[in-house]
Design a protein around this motif. Structure first.
Motif, short mmCIF file in Angstrom:
data_model
loop_
_atom_site.label_atom_id
_atom_site.label_comp_id
_atom_site.label_asym_id
_atom_site.label_seq_id
_atom_site.Cartn_x
_atom_site.Cartn_y
_atom_site.Cartn_z
N TYR A 1 0.84 -1.20 0.00
CA TYR A 1 0.00 0.00 0.00
C TYR A 1 0.88 1.25 0.00
O TYR A 1 0.56 2.24 -0.66
N GLU B 1 -5.72 -5.25 -10.50
CA GLU B 1 -6.74 -4.91 -9.52
C GLU B 1 -6.68 -3.43 -9.24
O GLU B 1 -5.77 -2.73 -9.69
N THR C 1 -14.25 -10.91 -1.20
CA THR C 1 -15.44 -10.41 -1.89
C THR C 1 -15.43 -10.91 -3.34
O THR C 1 -16.46 -11.30 -3.88
#
Ligand code: PLP
Ligand code: COI
Length: 354
Positions: A199, A230, A258
Motif C-alpha cells: 500500500y 486490480e 469479496t
C-alpha cells in the motif's frame, strides 16, 4: 488461548452514524498478543484503546515487517451481530505472514481472539444499513535491533472502527485511472499478501490519480504492464458481451474474499465467469466497440462499487452511461443482503455472534 481483559474506565459513545466515514472512529478497546520465536504466542490481552510504545529500532519501522486484514461485523435488523466469512480472512492472514516471514497463528486461536473482541465491543456495531464495524487485525515484527532477518519477536493486534461507506460516492459510480508508470508488485513479489508495503508503494500513483479527480488507480501487471490486475483496495470485474471477466490470481493480485464471493454468487445465478488474463488492449477494444457493459470493483471496505469512468492515457471512457449497471446492482444487493442478514445465506458464509 487465555485472554486477559482490562476494561476502560472512560467509555466513549458512537458518533451519529451518518457522520462515521471510513476508519476514523475507534472503539474503546484494542487487543494485543505477543510472539517470541522461543515462546510462541503469549500474553493475549484486551486493553483500553490507546497509543503503543515501540523501540526506535523496531523491525516494522525499518524493514516494513507488517501485514493486516480487513473484515466487518454487521448488525442485522433483529439486533444481532454477524461476521462474514471470517475464516477466509484468518487463512489469508496466515498466508501473508508466511510470505513476510512473520509468525502464523493457529486458526482457531485467531478466531477466538476476533470473536471475543467483537463481543466485548458489540455496542460499537452501528445499526444503519450500509454501516458496519470494520475490524483490522494486524501483525508486525518488533525485534529491537537493526539486523535484517526473519523476526524473533512480533505483536498481533486488533482494532475496530465503526464505519460507513469507503468511497464518498457510496454506491454511485467511481472514476478509476489505469496506471501506466508505477507498478504495484512484480512476479515473485508480495502482491498476494496483504502487507503494508504494497500500500505504501501504491500511494504515489493513487495521489496522482486523486489530483486528476479519480478515486483510485487500476494496476497493470508488473512484468509487461499489459494485463489488468486490480484496483487499490478492490478486485475488478467486467461484464463483456454478457460474460463476466475477472483477472485470474497470478500471485500478484490479492485473492479477495469479496471477489471469491461474487464469483460464487454469479455462478449460482447462471452467469459465465472467466478468471483469466485480460489485457488492457482487450478492455479498451471492448469499451470502444460498446461490448463492455458493466465494470465494478469489489472488496470488504468498498463492497461492490460500480466503475463509471476509466481513464487510460489521455482518453477517458464512460461505462454504462456513468450509471450503476443492473448486474452490479444485483451483486451489491445479494452480497449486502447476506452480510446484513436481510437475505438467506445459502452459502453458509455468515457467522452469527449474537
Ligand atoms: N485488492 C486489494 C489490494 C485490497 O486491499 C483489497 C481489500 O482488502 C481487495 C483487493 C479485496 O479483498 P477483500 O474482498 O478480501 O476485502
Ligand atoms: C479492505 O479491507 O477492503 C481494504 O481494502 C483495506 C483498505 C482500506 C486498504
Amino acid at each position: 488461548m487465555e485472554i486477559k481483559i482490562t476494561k476502560t474506565t472512560t467509555p466513549n459513545t458512537m458518533p451519529p452514524e451518518d457522520k462515521l466515514g471510513f476508519g476514523k472512529v475507534f472503539t474503546d478497546h484494542m487487543l494485543l498478543v505477543d510472539w517470541n520465536v522461543d515462546k510462541g504466542w503469549y500474553n493475549a490481552r484486551i486493553e483500553p484503546f490507546g497509543r503503543i510504545s515501540l523501540h526506535p529500532a523496531s523491525t516494522v519501522l525499518h524493514y516494513g515487517a507488517e501485514i493486516f486484514e480487513g473484515l466487518k461485523a454487521y448488525r442485522r435488523a433483529d439486533g444481532g451481530v454477524q461476521l462474514f466469512r471470517p475464516r477466509e480472512n484468518i487463512k489469508r492472514m496466515n498466508r501473508s505472514a508466511e510470505r513476510m516471514s512473520l509468525p502464523e497463528m493457529d486458526e482457531d486461536d485467531m478466531f477466538e481472539l476476533l470473536t471475543t473482541f467483537v463481543k466485548l465491543e458489540e455496542k460499537w456495531v452501528p445499526k444503519s444499513f450500509g454501516t458496519s464495524l470494520y475490524l483490522r487485525p494486524f501483525l508486525f515484527g518488533n525485534d529491537e535491533a537493526l539486523g535484517v532477518h526473519a523476526v524473533h519477536n512480533a505483536t498481533f493486534m486488533l482494532i475496530a472502527s465503526p464505519s460507513g461507506s469507503y468511497y464518498k460516492e457510496g454506491i454511485n459510480p467511481v472514476g478509476i485511472m489505469i496506471e501506466c508508470e508505477d507498478v504495484r508488485t512484480v512476479r515473485g513479489g508480495t502482491g498476494y499478501a496483504k502487507c503494508g508495503g504494497n500500500y505504501a508503494a501504491s500511494t504515489r500513483a493513487g495521489e496522482r490519480a486523486a489530483k486528476k479527480g479519480y478515486s483510485q488507480v487500476l494496476w497493470l501487471d508488473g512484468v509487461e504492464q499489459k494485463y489488468i490486475e486490480e484496483v487499490g483496495a478492490m478486485n475488478v470485474m467486467f461484464k463483456i458481451d454478457g460474460v463476466v471477466v475477472t483477472p485470474k490470481l497470478t500471485g500478484s493480485i490479492l485473492p479477495g474474499i469479496t471477489r471469491k464471493s461474487c464469483i460464487e454468487v454469479l455462478k449460482t445465478k447462471g452467469y459465465t465467469v472467466e478468471e483469466r488474463l485480460l489485457s488492457v488492449d482487450e478492455l479498451i477494444a471492448a469499451m470502444e466497440s460498446g461490448k463492455l457493459e458493466e465494470a465494478w470493483g469489489c472488496g470488504t471496505a468498498a463492497v461492490v462499487s460500480p466503475i463509471g469512468k476509466l481513464a487510460y492515457g489521455d482518453k477517458v471512457y464512460e461505462i454504462g452511461g456513468g450509471k450503476i449497471g443492473a448486474l452490479t446492482q444485483e451483486l451489491y444487493d445479494t452480497l449486502t443482503g447476506i452480510q446484513w442478514g436481510k437475505l438467506d445465506d445459502p452459502f453458509n458464509w455468515v457467522y452469527k455472534l449474537s
